[in-house]
Write a protein that holds these residues in place. Structure first.
Motif, PDB file in Angstrom:
ATOM      1  N   GLY A   1      31.404  -3.301  57.241  1.00 13.65           N
ATOM      2  CA  GLY A   1      32.571  -4.024  56.740  1.00 13.65           C
ATOM      3  C   GLY A   1      32.617  -4.082  55.229  1.00 13.65           C
ATOM      4  O   GLY A   1      33.546  -4.653  54.659  1.00 13.65           O
ATOM      5  N   VAL A   2      31.614  -3.530  54.572  1.00 16.40           N
ATOM      6  CA  VAL A   2      31.653  -3.465  53.104  1.00 16.40           C
ATOM      7  C   VAL A   2      31.593  -2.000  52.664  1.00 16.40           C
ATOM      8  O   VAL A   2      32.482  -1.516  51.978  1.00 16.40           O
ATOM      9  CB  VAL A   2      30.484  -4.255  52.478  1.00 16.40           C
ATOM     10  CG1 VAL A   2      30.460  -4.052  50.981  1.00 16.40           C
ATOM     11  CG2 VAL A   2      30.610  -5.722  52.800  1.00 16.40           C
ATOM     12  N   THR A   3      30.571  -1.287  53.125  1.00 18.11           N
ATOM     13  CA  THR A   3      30.429   0.110  52.727  1.00 18.11           C
ATOM     14  C   THR A   3      31.566   0.942  53.298  1.00 18.11           C
ATOM     15  O   THR A   3      31.945   0.775  54.453  1.00 18.11           O
ATOM     16  CB  THR A   3      29.081   0.655  53.234  1.00 18.11           C
ATOM     17  OG1 THR A   3      28.079  -0.283  52.909  1.00 18.11           O
ATOM     18  CG2 THR A   3      28.759   1.970  52.583  1.00 18.11           C
ATOM     19  N   ASN A   4      32.071   1.818  52.471  1.00 17.69           N
ATOM     20  CA  ASN A   4      33.189   2.665  52.859  1.00 17.69           C
ATOM     21  C   ASN A   4      32.818   3.545  54.059  1.00 17.69           C
ATOM     22  O   ASN A   4      31.777   4.195  54.070  1.00 17.69           O
ATOM     23  CB  ASN A   4      33.572   3.532  51.656  1.00 17.69           C
ATOM     24  CG  ASN A   4      34.754   4.417  51.938  1.00 17.69           C
ATOM     25  OD1 ASN A   4      34.666   5.336  52.737  1.00 17.69           O
ATOM     26  ND2 ASN A   4      35.863   4.129  51.306  1.00 17.69           N
ATOM     27  N   GLN A   5      33.677   3.539  55.076  1.00 20.49           N
ATOM     28  CA  GLN A   5      33.378   4.260  56.316  1.00 20.49           C
ATOM     29  C   GLN A   5      33.277   5.766  56.105  1.00 20.49           C
ATOM     30  O   GLN A   5      32.448   6.438  56.697  1.00 20.49           O
ATOM     31  CB  GLN A   5      34.436   3.951  57.373  1.00 20.49           C
ATOM     32  CG  GLN A   5      34.301   2.589  58.012  1.00 20.49           C
ATOM     33  CD  GLN A   5      32.966   2.413  58.725  1.00 20.49           C
ATOM     34  OE1 GLN A   5      32.394   3.361  59.241  1.00 20.49           O
ATOM     35  NE2 GLN A   5      32.460   1.192  58.740  1.00 20.49           N
ATOM     36  N   GLU A   6      34.144   6.296  55.237  1.00 25.72           N
ATOM     37  CA  GLU A   6      34.128   7.755  55.015  1.00 25.72           C
ATOM     38  C   GLU A   6      32.806   8.183  54.388  1.00 25.72           C
ATOM     39  O   GLU A   6      32.249   9.222  54.740  1.00 25.72           O
ATOM     40  CB  GLU A   6      35.275   8.157  54.097  1.00 25.72           C
ATOM     41  CG  GLU A   6      36.621   8.096  54.781  1.00 25.72           C
ATOM     42  CD  GLU A   6      37.740   8.403  53.813  1.00 25.72           C
ATOM     43  OE1 GLU A   6      37.521   8.265  52.595  1.00 25.72           O
ATOM     44  OE2 GLU A   6      38.829   8.757  54.284  1.00 25.72           O
ATOM     45  N   ILE A   7      32.306   7.353  53.469  1.00 24.14           N
ATOM     46  CA  ILE A   7      31.031   7.676  52.829  1.00 24.14           C
ATOM     47  C   ILE A   7      29.916   7.644  53.869  1.00 24.14           C
ATOM     48  O   ILE A   7      29.047   8.519  53.896  1.00 24.14           O
ATOM     49  CB  ILE A   7      30.746   6.693  51.674  1.00 24.14           C
ATOM     50  CG1 ILE A   7      31.746   6.934  50.554  1.00 24.14           C
ATOM     51  CG2 ILE A   7      29.327   6.832  51.159  1.00 24.14           C
ATOM     52  CD1 ILE A   7      31.662   5.960  49.415  1.00 24.14           C
ATOM     53  N   LEU A   8      29.968   6.652  54.779  1.00 29.06           N
ATOM     54  CA  LEU A   8      28.949   6.571  55.831  1.00 29.06           C
ATOM     55  C   LEU A   8      29.011   7.771  56.758  1.00 29.06           C
ATOM     56  O   LEU A   8      27.977   8.333  57.127  1.00 29.06           O
ATOM     57  CB  LEU A   8      29.132   5.279  56.633  1.00 29.06           C
ATOM     58  CG  LEU A   8      28.632   4.021  55.945  1.00 29.06           C
ATOM     59  CD1 LEU A   8      28.929   2.806  56.795  1.00 29.06           C
ATOM     60  CD2 LEU A   8      27.144   4.126  55.683  1.00 29.06           C
ATOM     61  N   THR A   9      30.222   8.171  57.124  1.00 27.74           N
ATOM     62  CA  THR A   9      30.356   9.350  57.977  1.00 27.74           C
ATOM     63  C   THR A   9      29.742  10.560  57.298  1.00 27.74           C
ATOM     64  O   THR A   9      29.050  11.365  57.920  1.00 27.74           O
ATOM     65  CB  THR A   9      31.841   9.627  58.255  1.00 27.74           C
ATOM     66  OG1 THR A   9      32.477   8.390  58.498  1.00 27.74           O
ATOM     67  CG2 THR A   9      32.013  10.539  59.428  1.00 27.74           C
ATOM     68  N   GLU A  10      30.002  10.656  55.987  1.00 28.87           N
ATOM     69  CA  GLU A  10      29.497  11.807  55.238  1.00 28.87           C
ATOM     70  C   GLU A  10      27.968  11.818  55.202  1.00 28.87           C
ATOM     71  O   GLU A  10      27.353  12.856  55.433  1.00 28.87           O
ATOM     72  CB  GLU A  10      30.099  11.766  53.827  1.00 28.87           C
ATOM     73  CG  GLU A  10      29.631  12.870  52.901  1.00 28.87           C
ATOM     74  CD  GLU A  10      29.997  14.266  53.388  1.00 28.87           C
ATOM     75  OE1 GLU A  10      30.968  14.366  54.166  1.00 28.87           O
ATOM     76  OE2 GLU A  10      29.309  15.219  53.018  1.00 28.87           O
ATOM     77  N   ILE A  11      27.355  10.661  54.936  1.00 23.40           N
ATOM     78  CA  ILE A  11      25.887  10.654  54.850  1.00 23.40           C
ATOM     79  C   ILE A  11      25.272  10.927  56.226  1.00 23.40           C
ATOM     80  O   ILE A  11      24.294  11.661  56.349  1.00 23.40           O
ATOM     81  CB  ILE A  11      25.330   9.351  54.218  1.00 23.40           C
ATOM     82  CG1 ILE A  11      23.803   9.300  54.259  1.00 23.40           C
ATOM     83  CG2 ILE A  11      25.859   8.096  54.846  1.00 23.40           C
ATOM     84  CD1 ILE A  11      23.115  10.313  53.443  1.00 23.40           C
ATOM     85  N   ARG A  12      25.895  10.392  57.297  1.00 24.73           N
ATOM     86  CA  ARG A  12      25.367  10.687  58.636  1.00 24.73           C
ATOM     87  C   ARG A  12      25.448  12.169  58.919  1.00 24.73           C
ATOM     88  O   ARG A  12      24.515  12.772  59.438  1.00 24.73           O
ATOM     89  CB  ARG A  12      26.191   9.929  59.684  1.00 24.73           C
ATOM     90  CG  ARG A  12      25.822   8.469  59.748  1.00 24.73           C
ATOM     91  CD  ARG A  12      26.499   7.798  60.935  1.00 24.73           C
ATOM     92  NE  ARG A  12      26.518   6.378  60.728  1.00 24.73           N
ATOM     93  CZ  ARG A  12      27.615   5.638  60.641  1.00 24.73           C
ATOM     94  NH1 ARG A  12      28.797   6.190  60.783  1.00 24.73           N
ATOM     95  NH2 ARG A  12      27.541   4.348  60.437  1.00 24.73           N
ATOM     96  N   HIS A  13      26.577  12.755  58.521  1.00 23.01           N
ATOM     97  CA  HIS A  13      26.766  14.183  58.737  1.00 23.01           C
ATOM     98  C   HIS A  13      25.702  14.973  57.986  1.00 23.01           C
ATOM     99  O   HIS A  13      25.081  15.887  58.528  1.00 23.01           O
ATOM    100  CB  HIS A  13      28.169  14.553  58.265  1.00 23.01           C
ATOM    101  CG  HIS A  13      28.451  16.011  58.297  1.00 23.01           C
ATOM    102  ND1 HIS A  13      28.550  16.717  59.467  1.00 23.01           N
ATOM    103  CD2 HIS A  13      28.641  16.913  57.299  1.00 23.01           C
ATOM    104  CE1 HIS A  13      28.792  17.974  59.193  1.00 23.01           C
ATOM    105  NE2 HIS A  13      28.848  18.122  57.877  1.00 23.01           N
ATOM    106  N   ARG A  14      25.466  14.575  56.723  1.00 26.72           N
ATOM    107  CA  ARG A  14      24.477  15.311  55.927  1.00 26.72           C
ATOM    108  C   ARG A  14      23.076  15.132  56.494  1.00 26.72           C
ATOM    109  O   ARG A  14      22.271  16.058  56.463  1.00 26.72           O
ATOM    110  CB  ARG A  14      24.500  14.828  54.479  1.00 26.72           C
ATOM    111  CG  ARG A  14      25.728  15.310  53.741  1.00 26.72           C
ATOM    112  CD  ARG A  14      25.623  15.035  52.266  1.00 26.72           C
ATOM    113  NE  ARG A  14      26.947  15.068  51.665  1.00 26.72           N
ATOM    114  CZ  ARG A  14      27.179  14.835  50.393  1.00 26.72           C
ATOM    115  NH1 ARG A  14      26.193  14.549  49.581  1.00 26.72           N
ATOM    116  NH2 ARG A  14      28.405  14.879  49.921  1.00 26.72           N
TER     117      ARG A  14
END
Lengths: 373, 523
Positions: free
Chosen positions: B206-219
């Motif tokens: 609810g704070v960290t940007n979801q797109e950034i999280l998706t990207e790091i999980r992907h990486r």
């Protein structure tokens, strides 16, 4: 998430680019010499014309926001005709990039590096331009944004130091309008219109890249006003420090004025620093023209502009030296030939034609809609 | 649990299918199978045991397990259970049996061969029952860790003194203790085909940007690396751009910094086996600020931060400016100073650039020696370095006094940057600047600056521009870049992190004493 990676320029970056672009070489070589001590008035009047010119350019761009000048010409004139005009513009942009670079190179070799070959300096400068343009217009915008505060602080400091050293003598500006409006008129037409204000034609490449096109007109006009006031102030400073005659004779007036600074027995002879602040303006200007030219090539050959950057960059570096055999010739071309035969048709002529076609088309379209109703 | 299982199946399908075999054979065969797998390694412990009325097998690696835990979690319950003398013939009775007797320790029933091997390698003790496919796996790991100490890098005067340790679970608990928020999440990943290192991705939901999280999980998912020992290994694989001297992920030993970053809307990566925790997206200004800025009075914090920016510029540019001015632009130096510099340089046989390079390289060697040498000979370096290189070199007429001052000031300035990986970037760039200054004077230095700024402007850390909020400019975020505003004035999270919830403390107000009219009774 990589939607953010699309090359976009913010309105603030556009403002800064227009500002640095227009003061870029204008502070180096000095402008409106014809008007002598009334040059600052000539600049202020030319600013008004500059506003009209930039409004003309944004009007053309508003034909289809997000596309650049070449695409719009393509839509209005057809691909074949627009390809020829685009090549003319491309050549023009590269030529002016080379000219601007030459201005600065002359400054460098007369003042700092009398023994260094000019080719080495210009190639090195173009490598920096290449690098930035290769990274994209977005990076150019951000680079300009990062340096902008320092340039402003520096210009202010120069004025303050000159004031503090007691070099500014306002009486040198008098009498105002001693010879009437004729010299002012001579300075404005065609000199000041083409340089620095009309050169904004190449900035249409950047205006097309902004994320909020609806505000571009306002921002551009604001930037032109800011430029006009800054240039006029710089002119007032250099005339009031050097007097009309010296300011007229000096090849690089602001630099000569900055040499007068002697402050607190410590800050003196700061002209190398002045040169390098000017260098940032020149850098932006060359980069913008270079990018404009590359975009033209991109339009003509339908190949991403980055492919052309290295070879064309080296050609520009070479032509910086080839365009004139010495500085006098270079300035002569700049004062006699370029404004009349290059600036006028390409900055005013073709854009006016384009604007008229767009206006008529708009009228027809509107008429069509009202008929349909 | 499901996540973990899925991860394992994914990693297995990559290897081969024979590993999905089960252990529903008799005890002897199972024993044989385990020995085939591990060979004759001396720390493999296999013992036949009685479980109820059945034959069973206890297997673990002695090097990874804790004797006392085995006693408490396995042997004692087993003796208790054997008193009941139950028959375990099918899997459901086995499950109930486990629930009844082994619930004290963390346990799980597994069945595939690869799971068995993974669990043994992780330090679990496994209990096999004759002819049953389900294997009981009990956590009896031996955890060797050092105590929580003050970090050796990024020391501060005021503020929490604890630092991360090598054990990842301890590190996670240090953060959990600081942020008591149910939205704080730790996602487990296993990285490294040989080392199978545990990596936790931490963020505040609810704070960290979801797109950034998706990207790091992907990486993280697409990583293919055989060994992971330190966050530095991971950093190099996750960067947006590798060809840059600047760190693209923040690394620190300090839990307070990581906690602050998490709350600001960044994510953090905890890697087992290293006290350096990563956080991203990061920007240039992160590396110049320090947690202590927020613990000191804000005026002092701002001042120190400005000093740090200035020190960064000195560390980067001072030797090159000196070389440029001495070689090409003497007129910029006031005459008395120029005379004194020239007289000092009189007997020096080298041009300024050679002098600068000699001193800089000497200093780099000294610095490296200072880090690597055994502690016992520590005093030697300071004597050799300070006395011999400094004083003797000047007296011998190899370098000038002023050069020693320049190099010393540069060296001290380069220690001001709080993050080591950032400080070493300036070390490398400094040489490039010195050389370009020697060839082109100030022109070279300024062209170098243009290159550097353009390079910085082109960098992105997880889609956040590295120079944000300077370029692209955002006034709102400038309260915490060059200066630090009082904490009540910082109501919002950094806008360039594009957080899901931009407000940090929307209602905070400046503290003020009670008004005279209201509180007038006590005076």
């Amino acid at each position: 998430m990589y939607s953010a990676m699309v090359e976009k320029i913010s309105l603030l970056q556009l403002f800064i680019l227009i500002f640095l672009f227009q003061i870029g070489s204008a502070v180096v070589v000095g402008i409106a010499g014809e008007a002598e001590r009334d040059a600052w008035i000539a600049i202020l009047i030319a600013t008004v014309i500059g506003i009209i010119i930039i409004r003309l350019y944004t009007y053309i761009l508003s034909y289809q926001p997000g596309t650049n000048l070449f695409d719009i010409m393509g839509q209005l004139f057809g691909r074949n005709a627009s390809m020829i005009i685009s090549l003319v513009y491309t050549t023009y942009f590269f030529y002016i990039a080379a000219r601007v670079l030459r201005d600065f190179m002359e400054l460098l070799i007369t003042d700092l590096f009398p023994n260094t070959p000019i080719e080495v300096l210009s190639i090195l400068f173009m490598i920096a331009v290449l690098y930035v343009i290769y990274l994209g217009p977005e990076v150019l915008g951000r680079t300009a944004e990062t340096f902008f505060p320092y340039i402003i602080i520096f210009l202010l400091l120069t004025a303050i130091f000159l004031l503090a050293s007691g070099d500014i003598k306002m009486h040198r500006l008098q009498p105002i309008l001693a010879e009437g409006f004729t010299p002012i008129h001579d300075a404005i037409f065609p000199g000041l219109i083409g340089f620095p204000f009309g050169e904004a034609i190449v900035l249409t490449m950047f205006m097309a890249l902004t994320n909020k096109f609806q505000h571009v007109t306002k921002v551009s006009i604001g930037a032109v006003i800011a430029t006009g006031l800054t240039l006029s102030t710089i002119k007032i400073v250099s005339i009031s420090v050097l007097g009309t005659e010296l300011s007229e004779r000096a090849t690089f007036p602001l630099l000569t004025a900055a040499r007068e600074i002697a402050f607190a027995d410590f800050i003196e002879r700061i002209d190398p620093i002045v040169i390098f602040v000017m260098m940032l303006g020149i850098f932006i200007k060359v980069s913008v023209f270079f990018f404009g030219g590359l975009k033209g090539l991109e339009y003509v050959f339908q190949v991403p502009y980055r492919y052309f950057s290295i070879p064309i960059g080296m050609i520009v570096a070479l032509f910086t030296i080839l365009i004139a055999s010495n500085y006098t010739e270079h300035i002569e071309e700049g004062l006699q030939f370029v404004p009349l035969y290059l600036h006028m048709p390409l900055q005013i002529g073709i854009p006016t034609l384009l604007a008229m076609i767009i206006f008529i088309k708009g009228k027809q379209k509107k008429g069509g809609i009202t008929n349909a109703e | 649990m499901l996540n973990k299982w899925m991860k394992k199946t994914v990693s297995v399908s990559k290897k081969n299918n024979e590993n999905s075999a089960t252990f529903n054979s008799c005890i002897e065969k199972t024993k044989q199978k385990l020995q085939d797998n591990f060979g004759d390694t001396s720390d493999l412990f296999i013992e036949e045991i009685q479980i109820g009325k059945q034959n069973g097998l206890l297997c673990c690696l002695t090097s990874m397990t804790d004797r006392q835990k085995i006693n408490g979690a396995i042997l004692t319950p087993l003796t208790d259970a054997n008193l009941h003398n139950e028959q375990i013939l099918d899997e459901s009775t086995w499950e109930e049996y486990c629930k009844e007797f082994f619930s004290a320790a963390k346990h799980e029933l597994i069945q595939y061969e690869h799971e068995v091997i993974d669990d043994i390698l992780n330090g679990n003790a496994l209990i096999f029952v004759d002819k049953l496919a389900k294997v009981l796996s009990i956590e009896v790991q031996k955890i060797e860790k050092r105590a929580i100490e003050e970090p050796s890098t990024q020391t501060i005067v005021r503020g929490p003194k604890e630092g991360f340790v090598e054990d990842v679970e301890t590190n996670v608990s240090l953060i959990r203790k600081k942020i008591k928020n149910r939205h704080l999440r730790f996602e487990s990943h296993t990285i490294g085909s040989e080392t199978a290192t545990k990596v936790y991705l931490a963020y505040v939901d609810g704070v960290t940007n979801q797109e950034i999280l998706t990207e790091i999980r992907h990486r993280l998912d697409k990583l293919d690396i055989h060994a992971l020992f330190d966050s530095g290994n991971l950093e190099e694989l996750l960067e947006d751009k590798t060809f840059t001297p600047f760190p693209m992920l923040y690394n620190t030993e300090r839990p307070d910094i990581i906690a602050a970053h998490l709350l600001a809307g960044k994510f953090a990566l905890f890697i087992d086996g290293t006290p350096f925790v990563l956080s991203a997206p990061t920007t240039f200004s992160d590396f110049v600020s320090m947690s202590e800025d927020y613990y000191l009075p804000f005026l002092m914090g701002s001042f120190i931060r400005l000093i740090r920016y200035f020190a960064f510029l000195i560390a980067l540019l001072l030797p090159s400016l000196y070389v440029a001015v001495i070689t090409y632009h003497h007129e910029m130096i006031p005459t008395p100073l120029l005379i004194s510099i020239i007289s000092q340089r009189e007997g020096i046989p080298f041009p300024a650039v050679i002098e600068a390079l000699i001193m800089e390289i000497t200093f780099e060697i000294l610095r490296e020696a200072g880090i690597r040498m055994p502690r016992a000979v520590g005093g030697t370096i300071s004597i050799v370095g300070g006395l011999v290189i400094g004083q003797a070199a000047v007296e011998a007429g190899i370098v000038s006094n002023i050069m020693v001052i320049v190099v010393a000031l540069t060296a001290i300035s380069s220690f001001v940057a709080p993050i080591y990986t950032f400080a070493i970037a300036t070390r490398l760039l400094r040489f490039a600047f010195v050389i370009s200054a020697a060839i082109f004077g100030l022109y070279g230095v300024f062209l170098g600056m243009i290159f550097l700024v353009a390079h910085l402007a082109s960098l992105r850390s997880f889609s956040v521009p590295y120079l944000a909020p300077i370029a692209p400019f955002s006034l709102q975020d400038h309260g915490d870049i060059f200066i630090r505003l009082p904490s009540w004035a910082m109501k919002k999270r950094p806008s360039f992190l594009r957080t899901e919830n931009p407000n940090k403390q929307p209602n905070s107000k400046s503290p003020s004493p009670p008004k005279k009219e209201e509180g007038g009774t006590d005076s």
